[in-house]
Design an enzyme around this catalytic site. Structure first.
Site, short mmCIF file in Angstrom:
data_model
loop_
_atom_site.label_atom_id
_atom_site.label_comp_id
_atom_site.label_asym_id
_atom_site.label_seq_id
_atom_site.Cartn_x
_atom_site.Cartn_y
_atom_site.Cartn_z
N LYS A 119 -30.07 62.59 -52.29
CA LYS A 119 -29.57 62.40 -50.93
C LYS A 119 -30.36 63.35 -50.06
O LYS A 119 -30.34 64.57 -50.27
CB LYS A 119 -28.08 62.73 -50.90
N TYR A 131 -29.09 66.66 -54.00
CA TYR A 131 -28.73 66.65 -52.57
C TYR A 131 -29.55 67.72 -51.86
O TYR A 131 -29.35 68.91 -52.09
CB TYR A 131 -27.22 66.89 -52.47
C1 NAY Z 1 -22.09 64.88 -46.46
O1 NAY Z 1 -22.42 65.44 -47.49
O2 NAY Z 1 -20.92 64.84 -46.10
C2 NAY Z 1 -23.08 64.23 -45.62
O3 NAY Z 1 -23.50 63.15 -45.88
C3 NAY Z 1 -23.52 64.91 -44.41
C4 NAY Z 1 -24.48 64.10 -43.55
C5 NAY Z 1 -24.27 64.52 -42.15
N1 NAY Z 1 -24.98 65.74 -41.88
C6 NAY Z 1 -24.42 66.77 -41.22
C7 NAY Z 1 -25.27 67.93 -40.85
O4 NAY Z 1 -23.28 66.77 -40.91
O5 NAY Z 1 -23.92 62.33 -41.44
C8 NAY Z 1 -24.67 63.47 -41.18
C9 NAY Z 1 -24.40 63.94 -39.77
O6 NAY Z 1 -23.05 64.32 -39.61
C10 NAY Z 1 -24.71 62.86 -38.78
O7 NAY Z 1 -26.02 62.46 -38.96
C11 NAY Z 1 -24.50 63.33 -37.34
O8 NAY Z 1 -25.37 64.37 -37.03
#
Ligand code: NAY
Length: 292
Positions: free
Chosen positions: A163, A135
Site C-alpha cells: 500500500k 505499507y
Molecule cells: C489508512 O491506513 O487508513 C489509509 O489508507 C490512509 C490513507 C489516507 N492518508 C492519510 C494521510 O490520511 O486516504 C488517505 C487520505 O486521508 C486522503 O487521501 C485525504 O488526504
C-alpha cells in the site's frame, strides 16, 4: 486477488457514544459501503485508529467485520505496530479469523535500519499462512524505504504487495517496475487516485472512500472503461471535498460527514481533534454543497 482490484475503504472504526467499539454501528456502516460497490475493506490502519486501540479491540473489530461481510468482499486486516511481537499476534489472529490478507506499516517511532525493517516483515510473513501487504507511508512513519528495498521484500514468500501512501507516483512506478507485475501496489492518496491508477496501481485503499464511496467506485469504473475525461471530472469533484477535509483532522471530518449521512460512528479517540460546534456547522455546510 482480482477482487481487490477496486476501491477499498480504510474503514472508520465505529464507536459507541461511550467510546467502546460498536458492533451495531460497524455492521450498519459495512452494509452501507458494500451496497455502494466497494471492493473490500482495510481495517485498523491510520483511518481505523488501530494505533489508538488495544490488541483485543483490534481483534474484536476484525471479528465483527468478518461476520458482517460473510465473504462478500475481501477484508485486509492492518496488523502493523511499533513492535514485531504485537504484529505477529495480530497476524495469527487475522489468519484464524479468516481475513483475506494482512497489512503492516513500517515500524515507526524508532529509526530502524532497513535490515531490521525487512526482518520485521519476514517475521510477520512467517507468522501465519496469510498474504501480507506492506505499507509505505513516509510522511506518517518517517521511514522511507527505496524501490530496491521493496524489490527484496517482493521476493519473500507471502509478501504480495504494497500500500503506497505518498504523492510521488514516480516512486510508485519505480517500485512497480522492479517488483514485477505480480506484486500488487495499492494507491494511498485519494486526491491522486486517478493518477495512481493511470500509473498502474492495482487498486486503491483510502479514507475518503468511507464518505464518497459511490463517486470513487464510479471513477474507477470510468477509468477501467478508458473514459479518462469523465473519470478526471469525478476526481476534480471529490477533490473539492478533500480540500475542505484538509482544514480538519481527516478522521474528525469524516466521522462528522458520516454522521450527517446517517451513520453515527462516535467521536475519534483523543488526541485526535474533537470538533467544536462552529466546526460542525462549517462541515454541515460543506456536506450540503456536496450531497454525496
Ligand atoms: C489508512 O491506513 O487508513 C489509509 O489508507 C490512509 C490513507 C489516507 N492518508 C492519510 C494521510 O490520511 O486516504 C488517505 C487520505 O486521508 C486522503 O487521501 C485525504 O488526504
Amino acid at each position: 486477488y482480482v477482487q481487490l482490484q477496486g476501491i477499498i475503504p480504510a474503514l472508520i472504526t465505529p464507536y459507541e457514544d461511550d467510546g467502546r467499539i460498536s458492533d451495531k454501528r460497524t455492521r450498519e456502516l459495512v452494509r452501507h459501503l458494500i451496497s455502494q460497490g466497494v471492493a473490500g475493506f482495510y481495517l485498523s490502519g491510520s483511518t481505523g485508529e488501530g494505533f489508538l486501540q488495544t490488541v483485543e479491540e483490534r481483534q474484536s473489530f476484525l471479528e465483527i467485520v468478518m461476520d458482517e461481510v460473510k465473504s462478500e468482499v475481501p477484508v485486509i486486516a492492518h496488523v502493523g505496530a511499533m513492535d514485531t511481537a504485537t504484529a505477529v499476534v495480530l497476524t495469527k489472529h487475522a489468519y484464524g479469523a479468516g481475513a483475506t490478507a494482512v497489512s503492516a506499516v513500517t515500524p515507526f517511532y524508532y529509526k530502524h535500519g532497513s535490515e531490521q525493517i525487512k526482518r520485521h516483515y519476514i517475521d510477520i510473513a512467517e507468522a501465519a499462512d496469510i498474504p501480507l501487504i506492506a505499507y509505505h507511508f513516509p510522511d506518517m512513519t518517517g521511514s522511507k524505504q527505496s524501490a530496491d528495498f521493496y524489490r527484496e521484500l517482493s521476493a519473500v514468500d507471502g509478501i504480495i504487495g504494497l500500500k503506497f501512501t505518498s504523492m510521488n507516483t514516480y516512486e510508485m512506478q519505480q517500485i512497480m517496475d522492479v517488483c514485477g507485475e505480480d506484486f500488487l501496489v495499492f494507491n494511498g492518496p485519494d486526491e491522486s487516485c486517478l493518477a495512481g491508477l493511470a500509473m498502474g496501481a492495482f487498486g486503491a485503499i483510502g479514507s475518503t472512500y468511507n464518505i464518497m464511496p459511490a463517486k470513487f467506485v464510479e471513477m474507477h469504473r470510468l477509468f477501467r472503461q478508458g473514459r479518462i475525461d469523465e473519470a478526471r471530472a469525478v476526481q476534480y469533484e471529490v477533490n473539492r471535498v478533500i480540500n475542505e477535509l484538509m482544514k480538519y483532522d481527516f478522521i474528525a471530518f469524516e466521522r462528522e460527514i458520516l454522521r450527517l449521512q446517517g451513520f453515527d460512528t462516535g467521536l475519534p479517540r483523543k488526541p485526535i481533534q474533537q470538533l467544536s460546534d462552529a466546526q460542525r456547522a462549517d462541515i454541515r455546510e460543506t456536506a450540503a454543497r456536496f450531497p454525496f
